[in-house]
Scaffold this motif. Structure first.
Motif, PDB file in Angstrom:
ATOM      1  N   ASN A   1       0.930   0.933  14.979  1.00  0.00           N
ATOM      2  CA  ASN A   1       0.049   1.369  13.884  1.00  0.00           C
ATOM      3  C   ASN A   1      -0.275   0.210  12.955  1.00  0.00           C
ATOM      4  O   ASN A   1       0.630  -0.456  12.460  1.00  0.00           O
TER       5      ASN A   1
ATOM      6  N   ASN B   1      -0.359   3.360  -5.398  1.00  0.00           N
ATOM      7  CA  ASN B   1      -0.847   2.170  -4.697  1.00  0.00           C
ATOM      8  C   ASN B   1      -2.189   1.649  -5.211  1.00  0.00           C
ATOM      9  O   ASN B   1      -2.736   0.697  -4.675  1.00  0.00           O
TER      10      ASN B   1
ATOM     11  N   SER C   1       4.997   0.296  13.187  1.00  0.00           N
ATOM     12  CA  SER C   1       3.939  -0.152  12.287  1.00  0.00           C
ATOM     13  C   SER C   1       3.930  -1.681  12.244  1.00  0.00           C
ATOM     14  O   SER C   1       4.986  -2.300  12.110  1.00  0.00           O
TER      15      SER C   1
ATOM     16  N   GLY D   1      10.095   8.246   7.409  1.00  0.00           N
ATOM     17  CA  GLY D   1      10.789   8.009   6.148  1.00  0.00           C
ATOM     18  C   GLY D   1       9.768   7.733   5.062  1.00  0.00           C
ATOM     19  O   GLY D   1       8.615   8.157   5.201  1.00  0.00           O
TER      20      GLY D   1
ATOM     21  N   GLU E   1      12.104   4.331   5.681  1.00  0.00           N
ATOM     22  CA  GLU E   1      12.332   3.740   7.000  1.00  0.00           C
ATOM     23  C   GLU E   1      13.446   4.520   7.691  1.00  0.00           C
ATOM     24  O   GLU E   1      14.603   4.444   7.277  1.00  0.00           O
ATOM     25  N   PRO E   2      13.111   5.250   8.764  1.00  0.00           N
ATOM     26  CA  PRO E   2      14.117   6.130   9.376  1.00  0.00           C
ATOM     27  C   PRO E   2      15.346   5.381   9.879  1.00  0.00           C
ATOM     28  O   PRO E   2      16.443   5.934   9.882  1.00  0.00           O
TER      29      PRO E   2
ATOM     30  N   TYR F   1       0.823  -1.221   0.000  1.00  0.00           N
ATOM     31  CA  TYR F   1       0.000   0.000   0.000  1.00  0.00           C
ATOM     32  C   TYR F   1       0.848   1.258   0.000  1.00  0.00           C
ATOM     33  O   TYR F   1       0.318   2.363  -0.007  1.00  0.00           O
ATOM     34  N   CYS F   2       2.163   1.112   0.086  1.00  0.00           N
ATOM     35  CA  CYS F   2       3.027   2.286   0.219  1.00  0.00           C
ATOM     36  C   CYS F   2       4.102   2.340  -0.862  1.00  0.00           C
ATOM     37  O   CYS F   2       4.241   3.328  -1.567  1.00  0.00           O
TER      38      CYS F   2
ATOM     39  N   ILE G   1      -5.504   2.347  11.195  1.00  0.00           N
ATOM     40  CA  ILE G   1      -5.484   3.451  10.227  1.00  0.00           C
ATOM     41  C   ILE G   1      -6.251   3.040   8.974  1.00  0.00           C
ATOM     42  O   ILE G   1      -5.998   1.967   8.412  1.00  0.00           O
ATOM     43  N   GLU G   2      -7.182   3.880   8.574  1.00  0.00           N
ATOM     44  CA  GLU G   2      -7.878   3.608   7.306  1.00  0.00           C
ATOM     45  C   GLU G   2      -6.881   3.699   6.159  1.00  0.00           C
ATOM     46  O   GLU G   2      -6.065   4.631   6.113  1.00  0.00           O
ATOM     47  N   TYR G   3      -6.978   2.761   5.270  1.00  0.00           N
ATOM     48  CA  TYR G   3      -6.108   2.737   4.090  1.00  0.00           C
ATOM     49  C   TYR G   3      -6.395   3.982   3.256  1.00  0.00           C
ATOM     50  O   TYR G   3      -7.526   4.254   2.889  1.00  0.00           O
ATOM     51  N   MET G   4      -5.326   4.755   2.984  1.00  0.00           N
ATOM     52  CA  MET G   4      -5.519   6.065   2.350  1.00  0.00           C
ATOM     53  C   MET G   4      -5.037   6.100   0.907  1.00  0.00           C
ATOM     54  O   MET G   4      -4.148   5.351   0.516  1.00  0.00           O
TER      55      MET G   4
ATOM     56  N   THR H   1       8.465   7.121  13.796  1.00  0.00           N
ATOM     57  CA  THR H   1       7.632   6.019  13.306  1.00  0.00           C
ATOM     58  C   THR H   1       8.534   5.093  12.503  1.00  0.00           C
ATOM     59  O   THR H   1       9.246   5.545  11.605  1.00  0.00           O
ATOM     60  N   THR H   2       8.512   3.811  12.835  1.00  0.00           N
ATOM     61  CA  THR H   2       9.417   2.850  12.195  1.00  0.00           C
ATOM     62  C   THR H   2       8.673   1.547  11.893  1.00  0.00           C
ATOM     63  O   THR H   2       7.680   1.234  12.543  1.00  0.00           O
ATOM     64  N   ASN H   3       9.207   0.795  10.931  1.00  0.00           N
ATOM     65  CA  ASN H   3       8.619  -0.529  10.687  1.00  0.00           C
ATOM     66  C   ASN H   3       9.146  -1.564  11.686  1.00  0.00           C
ATOM     67  O   ASN H   3       8.732  -2.716  11.659  1.00  0.00           O
TER      68      ASN H   3
ATOM     69  N   VAL I   1      -2.961   7.931  -0.547  1.00  0.00           N
ATOM     70  CA  VAL I   1      -1.759   8.753  -0.662  1.00  0.00           C
ATOM     71  C   VAL I   1      -1.009   8.398  -1.942  1.00  0.00           C
ATOM     72  O   VAL I   1      -1.076   7.265  -2.407  1.00  0.00           O
TER      73      VAL I   1
HETATM   74  C1  LIG Z   1       5.235   5.816   5.327  1.00  0.00           C
HETATM   75  S1  LIG Z   1       5.539   4.996   6.858  1.00  0.00           S
HETATM   76  C2  LIG Z   1       7.158   5.600   7.275  1.00  0.00           C
HETATM   77  C3  LIG Z   1       7.720   5.069   8.569  1.00  0.00           C
HETATM   78  C4  LIG Z   1       8.063   3.605   8.623  1.00  0.00           C
HETATM   79  N1  LIG Z   1       8.645   3.082   7.446  1.00  0.00           N
HETATM   80  C5  LIG Z   1       6.843   2.801   9.019  1.00  0.00           C
HETATM   81  O1  LIG Z   1       6.339   2.029   8.196  1.00  0.00           O
HETATM   82  O2  LIG Z   1       6.400   2.951  10.147  1.00  0.00           O
HETATM   83  C6  LIG Z   1       4.519   5.821   8.048  1.00  0.00           C
HETATM   84  C7  LIG Z   1       3.150   5.219   8.271  1.00  0.00           C
HETATM   85  O3  LIG Z   1       2.364   5.399   7.121  1.00  0.00           O
HETATM   86  C8  LIG Z   1       1.516   4.286   6.982  1.00  0.00           C
HETATM   87  N2  LIG Z   1       1.048   4.182   5.601  1.00  0.00           N
HETATM   88  C9  LIG Z   1       1.782   4.009   4.472  1.00  0.00           C
HETATM   89  N3  LIG Z   1       0.997   3.974   3.373  1.00  0.00           N
HETATM   90  C10 LIG Z   1      -0.292   4.146   3.805  1.00  0.00           C
HETATM   91  C11 LIG Z   1      -1.566   4.204   3.168  1.00  0.00           C
HETATM   92  N4  LIG Z   1      -1.696   4.081   1.846  1.00  0.00           N
HETATM   93  N5  LIG Z   1      -2.650   4.388   3.951  1.00  0.00           N
HETATM   94  C12 LIG Z   1      -2.540   4.527   5.300  1.00  0.00           C
HETATM   95  N6  LIG Z   1      -1.371   4.494   5.956  1.00  0.00           N
HETATM   96  C13 LIG Z   1      -0.259   4.293   5.226  1.00  0.00           C
HETATM   97  C14 LIG Z   1       2.413   3.148   7.392  1.00  0.00           C
HETATM   98  O4  LIG Z   1       1.701   1.995   7.726  1.00  0.00           O
HETATM   99  C15 LIG Z   1       3.145   3.730   8.567  1.00  0.00           C
HETATM  100  O5  LIG Z   1       2.451   3.485   9.761  1.00  0.00           O
END
Ligand SMILES: C[S@@+](CC[C@H](N)C(=O)[O-])C[C@H]1O[C@@H](n2cnc3c(N)ncnc32)[C@H](O)[C@@H]1O
Ligand code: SF4
Length: 337
Positions: free
Chosen positions: A166, A204, A126, A74, A76-77, A30-31, A195-198, A102-104, A200
């Motif tokens: 998250n 995606n 996350s 990031g 990924e920070p 999704y990202c 978190i609702e899937y956005m 915020t990190t994976n 962004v």
């Molecule tokens: C872009 S990530 C950057 C930090 C780190 N890599 C992480 O995953 O936590 C920040 C947050 O954005 C969320 N995210 C990314 N794409 C998304 C989407 N399409 N809809 C909702 N949340 C999203 C991720 O799940 C994460 O919690």
């Protein structure tokens, strides 16, 4: 005391999200879907990234304009080399009340103690499922859930607390994991946030049908573990909070699609190459790196940022439903959510 800096909708500048890299060791579908962010994708060269000194200088100016909270993100920070040195530099800034990340979680077991020692206060990790198959399909690099759980545990042991977890919920992909996640973290003190899937970015392939609404998520959990709503704890809080009626702690839901919160959005976002975005859904960033590297004074850069905030009128999420044509937007991995 000078008057608070407000935008055209009377929103103060309160939070700054700083993306420290556009790279990531995951390819969450999704990202950073692999079809786009594959082997051929060109990431920023390191000279294009803001240095730690440049980031710290900007952070100091933002604090002077009202920012009290900074979140590192990031990409990924934790893949940015020596990121704990940046944490230490930011932690020393006067006027900063909250420094988080915020990190994976993939590198957290290794990094948690150094981050805490450097002055990081708390952390958000996350995690989209406890089911290894589902999680590996979502991160799309086969990263095992166990190692993220180890990272979360290491963060807790290091004293990075409170810890938020998250979970992005996508219909038909990990909606079956919602209640499992709630059960797993119930009674532990970790605050789980759904978190609702956005929609962004542009990559995606977002569709409204894939969104599981916050209301639906709350209903699913409430049916198993009864919930009651809590008051927001501050202006601009994006999560709607609920607590378990049995005293097992709280959860949050972030309804950015079904109940947008633009009216209270107090965030600015800085990309890793120094572009300032005033909205997660912005198409255009303002180039602060050019000012930094063009020899501008603190006063000139502060005035530039102030002008941008005063003119800020973004409310994309509220307008989303009225939108007629798709428009280019910045990628999530570029500005970090
Ligand atoms: C872009 S990530 C950057 C930090 C780190 N890599 C992480 O995953 O936590 C920040 C947050 O954005 C969320 N995210 C990314 N794409 C998304 C989407 N399409 N809809 C909702 N949340 C999203 C991720 O799940 C994460 O919690
Ligand atoms: S959500 Fe975070 S971990 Fe996943 S691809 Fe995006 S930046 Fe990487």
């Amino acid at each position: 005391m000078s008057l608070p800096l407000l935008d055209t909708r009377d929103r103060p500048l309160h939070d700054l999200r700083i993306s420290v890299t556009d790279r990531c060791n995951f390819r969450c579908t999704y990202c950073m879907p692999k079809e786009i962010f594959g082997a051929g994708f060109v990431f920023l060269p390191s000279a294009a990234l803001l240095s730690f000194e440049e980031i710290t200088r900007l952070a100091r100016l933002f604090i002077g304009l009202g920012v009290e909270k900074i979140r590192l993100t990031g990409g990924e920070p934790l893949v940015r080399r020596d990121v704990e040195k940046l944490v230490a530099m930011l932690a020393r800034l006067d006027g900063l009340r909250d420094l988080t990340m915020t990190t994976n979680g993939s590198l957290l077991a290794r990094k948690a103690r150094a981050l805490k020692a450097a002055g990081l206060q708390r952390i958000t990790v996350s995690l989209d499922s406890l089911d290894n198959e589902v999680f590996q399909a979502m991160n799309d690099v086969g990263f095992p859930v166990e190692r993220v759980l180890e990272g979360i545990e290491a963060a807790r042991e290091a004293g990075l607390w409170p810890i938020k977890i998250n979970m992005v919920v996508k219909r038909g992909v990990n909606d079956q994991s919602v209640v499992d996640m709630a059960r797993h973290f119930h009674g532990t003190g970790y605050v789980l946030r759904f978190i609702e899937y956005m929609d962004v970015g542009n990559t995606n392939g977002w569709r409204m049908d894939d969104v599981v609404s916050a209301a639906e998520i709350v209903r699913m959990i409430d049916a198993e573990l009864p919930l009651e709503p809590l008051e927001a704890s501050y202006r601009g809080e994006v999560a709607q909070r609920y607590r378990y009626r049995d005293g097992g702690g709280e959860i949050g839901v972030i309804a950015s699609v079904t109940q947008p919160f633009c009216g209270d959005c107090t965030r600015a976002r800085l990309s890793s190459e120094g572009l300032l975005y005033t909205c997660l859904f912005a198409g255009l960033g303002h180039d602060l790196r050019a000012l930094l590297r063009g020899g501008k004074s603190d006063e000139e850069i502060r005035a530039f940022i102030e002008g941008i905030w005063r003119r800020r009128a973004d409310r994309y999420s509220e307008l989303r439903t009225q939108a007629t044509a798709p428009r280019p937007k910045v990628e999530m991995s570029h500005i970090g959510g």
